[in-house]
Each structure stands twice: as C-alpha cells, then as structure tokens.
Write a protein that holds these residues in place. Structure first.
Motif, mmCIF file in Angstrom:
data_model
loop_
_atom_site.group_PDB
_atom_site.id
_atom_site.type_symbol
_atom_site.label_atom_id
_atom_site.label_comp_id
_atom_site.label_asym_id
_atom_site.label_seq_id
_atom_site.Cartn_x
_atom_site.Cartn_y
_atom_site.Cartn_z
ATOM 1 N N PHE A 1 0.835 -1.201 0.000
ATOM 2 C CA PHE A 1 0.000 0.000 0.000
ATOM 3 C C PHE A 1 0.873 1.256 0.000
ATOM 4 O O PHE A 1 0.625 2.196 -0.772
ATOM 5 C CB PHE A 1 -0.920 -0.009 1.223
ATOM 6 C CG PHE A 1 -1.732 1.247 1.367
ATOM 7 C CD1 PHE A 1 -2.860 1.450 0.590
ATOM 8 C CD2 PHE A 1 -1.344 2.241 2.266
ATOM 9 C CE1 PHE A 1 -3.599 2.623 0.702
ATOM 10 C CE2 PHE A 1 -2.084 3.414 2.381
ATOM 11 C CZ PHE A 1 -3.214 3.604 1.600
ATOM 12 N N VAL A 2 1.886 1.276 0.861
ATOM 13 C CA VAL A 2 2.715 2.479 0.973
ATOM 14 C C VAL A 2 3.498 2.738 -0.312
ATOM 15 O O VAL A 2 3.550 3.864 -0.815
ATOM 16 C CB VAL A 2 3.674 2.354 2.179
ATOM 17 C CG1 VAL A 2 4.679 3.501 2.179
ATOM 18 C CG2 VAL A 2 2.890 2.350 3.479
ATOM 19 N N LEU A 3 4.089 1.678 -0.876
ATOM 20 C CA LEU A 3 4.967 1.868 -2.034
ATOM 21 C C LEU A 3 4.208 2.023 -3.347
ATOM 22 O O LEU A 3 4.705 2.677 -4.273
ATOM 23 C CB LEU A 3 5.950 0.698 -2.144
ATOM 24 C CG LEU A 3 6.981 0.572 -1.022
ATOM 25 C CD1 LEU A 3 7.995 -0.517 -1.346
ATOM 26 C CD2 LEU A 3 7.703 1.889 -0.763
ATOM 27 N N TRP A 4 3.024 1.434 -3.446
ATOM 28 C CA TRP A 4 2.301 1.465 -4.723
ATOM 29 C C TRP A 4 0.996 2.260 -4.690
ATOM 30 O O TRP A 4 0.361 2.406 -5.712
ATOM 31 C CB TRP A 4 2.012 0.048 -5.204
ATOM 32 C CG TRP A 4 3.148 -0.550 -5.949
ATOM 33 C CD1 TRP A 4 3.374 -0.490 -7.299
ATOM 34 C CD2 TRP A 4 4.238 -1.307 -5.410
ATOM 35 N NE1 TRP A 4 4.523 -1.148 -7.623
ATOM 36 C CE2 TRP A 4 5.091 -1.669 -6.482
ATOM 37 C CE3 TRP A 4 4.573 -1.718 -4.131
ATOM 38 C CZ2 TRP A 4 6.240 -2.421 -6.312
ATOM 39 C CZ3 TRP A 4 5.719 -2.456 -3.949
ATOM 40 C CH2 TRP A 4 6.542 -2.809 -5.025
ATOM 41 N N ARG A 5 0.623 2.791 -3.538
ATOM 42 C CA ARG A 5 -0.665 3.483 -3.461
ATOM 43 C C ARG A 5 -0.565 4.858 -2.786
ATOM 44 O O ARG A 5 -1.607 5.461 -2.519
ATOM 45 C CB ARG A 5 -1.670 2.620 -2.693
ATOM 46 C CG ARG A 5 -2.125 1.369 -3.430
ATOM 47 C CD ARG A 5 -2.974 1.732 -4.642
ATOM 48 N NE ARG A 5 -3.494 0.553 -5.316
ATOM 49 C CZ ARG A 5 -2.881 -0.089 -6.287
ATOM 50 N NH1 ARG A 5 -1.680 0.333 -6.697
ATOM 51 N NH2 ARG A 5 -3.418 -1.131 -6.872
ATOM 52 N N THR A 6 0.634 5.321 -2.480
ATOM 53 C CA THR A 6 0.785 6.632 -1.843
ATOM 54 C C THR A 6 1.770 7.483 -2.632
ATOM 55 O O THR A 6 2.600 6.976 -3.393
ATOM 56 C CB THR A 6 1.287 6.501 -0.389
ATOM 57 O OG1 THR A 6 2.617 5.984 -0.397
ATOM 58 C CG2 THR A 6 0.375 5.601 0.429
ATOM 59 N N ALA A 7 1.676 8.808 -2.417
ATOM 60 C CA ALA A 7 2.604 9.723 -3.085
ATOM 61 C C ALA A 7 4.035 9.482 -2.627
ATOM 62 O O ALA A 7 4.982 9.560 -3.427
ATOM 63 C CB ALA A 7 2.182 11.168 -2.800
ATOM 64 N N PHE A 8 4.211 9.184 -1.318
ATOM 65 C CA PHE A 8 5.554 8.890 -0.816
ATOM 66 C C PHE A 8 6.140 7.666 -1.521
ATOM 67 O O PHE A 8 7.312 7.654 -1.910
ATOM 68 C CB PHE A 8 5.502 8.650 0.690
ATOM 69 C CG PHE A 8 6.775 8.089 1.258
ATOM 70 C CD1 PHE A 8 7.875 8.900 1.459
ATOM 71 C CD2 PHE A 8 6.867 6.736 1.586
ATOM 72 C CE1 PHE A 8 9.063 8.384 1.976
ATOM 73 C CE2 PHE A 8 8.045 6.216 2.098
ATOM 74 C CZ PHE A 8 9.144 7.037 2.287
ATOM 75 N N GLY A 9 5.322 6.628 -1.684
ATOM 76 C CA GLY A 9 5.788 5.421 -2.362
ATOM 77 C C GLY A 9 6.168 5.684 -3.803
ATOM 78 O O GLY A 9 7.150 5.126 -4.317
ATOM 79 N N LEU A 10 5.409 6.534 -4.472
ATOM 80 C CA LEU A 10 5.732 6.876 -5.859
ATOM 81 C C LEU A 10 7.080 7.592 -5.927
ATOM 82 O O LEU A 10 7.900 7.314 -6.815
ATOM 83 C CB LEU A 10 4.627 7.757 -6.440
ATOM 84 C CG LEU A 10 4.828 8.226 -7.887
ATOM 85 C CD1 LEU A 10 4.917 7.036 -8.833
ATOM 86 C CD2 LEU A 10 3.691 9.168 -8.306
ATOM 87 N N ARG A 11 7.314 8.507 -4.991
ATOM 88 C CA ARG A 11 8.614 9.203 -4.966
ATOM 89 C C ARG A 11 9.750 8.227 -4.691
ATOM 90 O O ARG A 11 10.822 8.311 -5.300
ATOM 91 C CB ARG A 11 8.586 10.298 -3.896
ATOM 92 C CG ARG A 11 7.602 11.422 -4.159
ATOM 93 C CD ARG A 11 7.786 12.544 -3.153
ATOM 94 N NE ARG A 11 6.747 13.562 -3.302
ATOM 95 C CZ ARG A 11 5.675 13.657 -2.527
ATOM 96 N NH1 ARG A 11 5.512 12.795 -1.517
ATOM 97 N NH2 ARG A 11 4.782 14.598 -2.718
#
Length: 422
Positions: free
Chosen positions: A220-230
C-alpha cells in the motif's frame, strides 16, 4: 492482463499447489507434508527471511542495493538480547529495530552521501555486524558483570523472559478443535486444507502476524501513496525525480534506514524464538531473504512466496528427512504441468517467436521431469548432507527458473549525484 486477472491467476496457482501437495501426500504416504505442525514450523522459519527480504525490497526500490541485510540482522539480534533480558520483550523489540536501523544508517551514509559502491558497503556491514556484537559481548558480558551473573556469556545473552506472545485466531482455532479433527482423518484434500489452516491459525506468535501484515502495508505504501511513488521513482530514475522536486537523498536515507529496521525485526524474531541472543543465530538468513526478494521480482507478494518456499523446505528437512524424497515427485508433477501448458501453445505465435530457445527449455523440462520421477522411485534414503542443503538447492533452482522474468529497478545500485545525470 488486468490486476484482477493477476489475482485470479495467483489464487488458481495456490489452489493447484495445495491439490498437488494433497496428491503427493496420498501417493507417498507422507502425512507430514501438509500437517499443521509442519505448516506452523514453516511459517516460523519463513518470517525472519521474509522480514530481511522486505528490508531489501525497501532499499532496492529506492535504488540502493543492500546485501548488508545479514549484518543488520545480526545487530538486531544482539541489541534485542541485550535489552530484552534487562527490560523485557517490548524493550527487546524496540532495541532490535533500532540496532538494525543503525546498520541501515551506516549503509546509507556510505552509499548515498559518500558514493561508496553499494556491494562494497554491504560487505563491510556484514563484516562489521558480527565484529561489533562480539566486541560488545566481550565488554558487557564478561565475568563479574551483572549480565554474566544473570546467565550471559561471551556468545550468548541472558534469557529474555515473557517473549512468547502466542494467540489463536478467532473462529478457526477457538473452541472445539474442528480443524484438528478433520486433519486426523487423513482424507484427500479436506485433511490437507484443514492441516494448512490449523498450522496458520493455531498458537501463532504475534510477531508472525505483524510480519504478515507488513507485506500488504508495504504494498500500500509503495504502490498506493505519493511517498511510495517518490521512493520508487528514486530507484527507477533519480534525476527525473529530482527534476520534479523530489529530495532523492532524503528518500534514499529513509528507505535504507527502514530496510535496516526490518532486518533488525527479523533478528528480534530469532531472539524470541530462542529466548535469548546466541552468536551466529542468523545463519545466513539475510542472504536468503535477499534471494527471496529477487525471486519475488522486487514485489511483496513474490517475496512472500519465496520466503514461504524456503521456510517449507527447511521445516520439512528438520521434521523428517524421509519426506524430503517426496519433493522429487512434487517437482516432477510441476514440470509435467509446465510441459502440458507449453504443448497447448505449440501453434501460438508467441511460441513460434521464441523458437529454438523455447523448445530447448521444454526438452530440459522433460528431461528434468523424468530424472525427478526416477529418483523418487529408486531412492529410499537421502544422504544426510544432501538433506541438510535441500532448502538451499530448492531456492537456487527456483531462482534460476524465475530469473527469466525478473526486472530490477533501473537505477538499482547506481551512484546518484544531484545534477550529474549519467
């Protein structure tokens, strides 16, 4: 293929594997193959490997190769043992996380700030981890110290009391042991499913539940949040991320420190399993976790599959050496299914495009199937040395097969310098 379609394929794959395991159990007469005891042991053995692999996933998704997971896990075990015997299991948990995070911070300083080659830095962490912990043990656990009086030695800490946090999941394992009764019937498939469910839900350590929950949380964090996208952009093209205002240095630091913390958490789990820190108790699990992450194609779901594979084969080796022979039959059946799937595609354009390479792979699979089936028919007892290395051999073979479809982050291992695009 859509995401929903991939989930369906994954579920079908799990169902086929359970069906094959049930079939192998019936044919070979090895009831332990799907017993609740074996599954529980496999889960326990898979968790520290999965946590180390999860640490590697966070670092490498940010573009930092982390082969120092073993050293970070060692730091986690020592600090968990040191804090645990003094202040209890909660302190052990926190200290183990901080110990692993410290190793991650050292790796980040070397690779991100000073641009040291990632492999060299990782090797250095793996050498520093055991060295630092041995030095600390000799200073803090020598004769005459309070730790020594409590039972600590140069290679072991004092006992960590109260570290057994076990629960049974509701519905499936509360009340009458219905799953245990179904398992004892040894009926085809029904008993196998009951044994697997009981092993996954009965007397489960809370850290196991935490580790399992970390997998979907990571996704969820890496593929579903802006932080994960960065973070993932820093591992794919840090200079493009930089042009969009991403602080790549900070992202890499956060990822590598979290990576070390996860490896340290794996060390805490080992300490809780033994009720104390013991020198050398990681036994290369950091490296195996790295292999599981690569097998999983740098994704949480694949990582879980790789860790589970090693945990299962290791549990099988520890519980019964005769059941290891059943893996020959299991492998032969898997190759038979693979060949059947390829034969159905003989006239497809994809198979024709691959040409000689695909036919060679099919021929090798057919030969391997015949050899495995012959070994299952003729071998009654494996040498102890081969039984001992079975989990490692299985891991290497699966990595060889999986390597055909792997895709690592494009900037993984690349030394990043702001404004100096390569």
């Amino acid at each position: 293929m859509t995401r929903v379609g991939k989930y369906h394929v994954a579920l079908i794959g799990v169902a086929v594997l359970i069906l094959l395991m049930a079939l192998v159990r019936i044919i070979s007469g090895q009831d332990d193959l799907t017993s609740s005891g074996l599954i529980a042991s496999a889960l326990t053995l898979a968790v520290p490997i999965g946590l180390a692999g999860l640490g590697g996933l966070w670092a490498e998704r940010a573009g930092v190769v982390n082969i120092g997971l073993e050293g970070m896990m060692v730091l986690g075990t020592w600090f968990a043992g040191w804090a645990g015997y003094q202040w209890g299991p909660v302190a052990a948990l926190v200290a183990g996380l901080l110990g692993g995070a410290l190793g991650g911070l050292l790796h980040a300083i070397a690779t991100v700030t000073f641009g040291v080659d990632h492999i060299i830095s990782g090797v250095a962490i793996n050498l520093l981890g055991p060295g630092i912990t041995r030095f600390l043990s000799e200073v803090l656990y020598k004769e005459g110290t309070p730790a020594a009086d409590a039972g600590a030695g140069i290679t072991t800490s004092a006992a960590v009391t109260g570290s057994t946090w076990e629960v049974s999941l509701p519905v499936l394992s509360d009340g009458p042991d219905l799953l245990g009764k179904l398992e004892s019937t040894h009926w085809f498939l029904l008993a196998d499913v009951a044994g697997i469910l009981r092993g996954l839900t009965h007397n489960v350590n809370i850290l196991v539940i935490l580790a399992v929950l970390l997998l979907p949380l990571t996704f969820f964090v890496l593929w579903r949040t802006a932080f994960g996208l960065r973070l993932r952009s820093a591992g794919e093209n840090p200079w493009a991320a930089e042009s969009l205002g991403v602080n790549v240095y900070l992202i890499k630091y956060i990822a590598v420190v979290i990576s070390g913390a996860f490896a340290g958490l794996g060390g805490v789990f080992l300490v809780f399993g033994a009720d104390k820190y013991v020198e050398g108790q990681t036994q290369g699990r950091g490296f195996i976790g790295l292999a599981a992450m690569i097998f999983g194609n740098w994704r949480p779901g694949g990582l879980a599959a790789g860790a589970s594979l090693f945990g299962y084969t290791e549990a099988l080796r520890l519980r019964t050496s005769t059941a290891v022979i059943s893996l020959f039959l299991f492998g032969a059946l898997l190759l038979l299914i693979y060949l059947g799937m390829q034969i159905r595609r003989l006239t497809s354009a994809e198979l024709e495009a691959r040409g000689v390479k695909q036919y060679t792979l099919m021929a090798a699979s057919a030969l391997g199937m015949v050899i495995l089936f012959w070994l299952w028919l003729t071998v009654d007892q494996l040498p102890g040395e081969f039984v001992f290395i079975t989990p490692h051999v299985v891991t290497l073979l699966v990595l060889l097969v999986a390597s055909q479809r792997l895709r690592m982050p494009k900037a993984d291992g690349v030394v990043y310098r702001r404004g100096e695009q390569h």
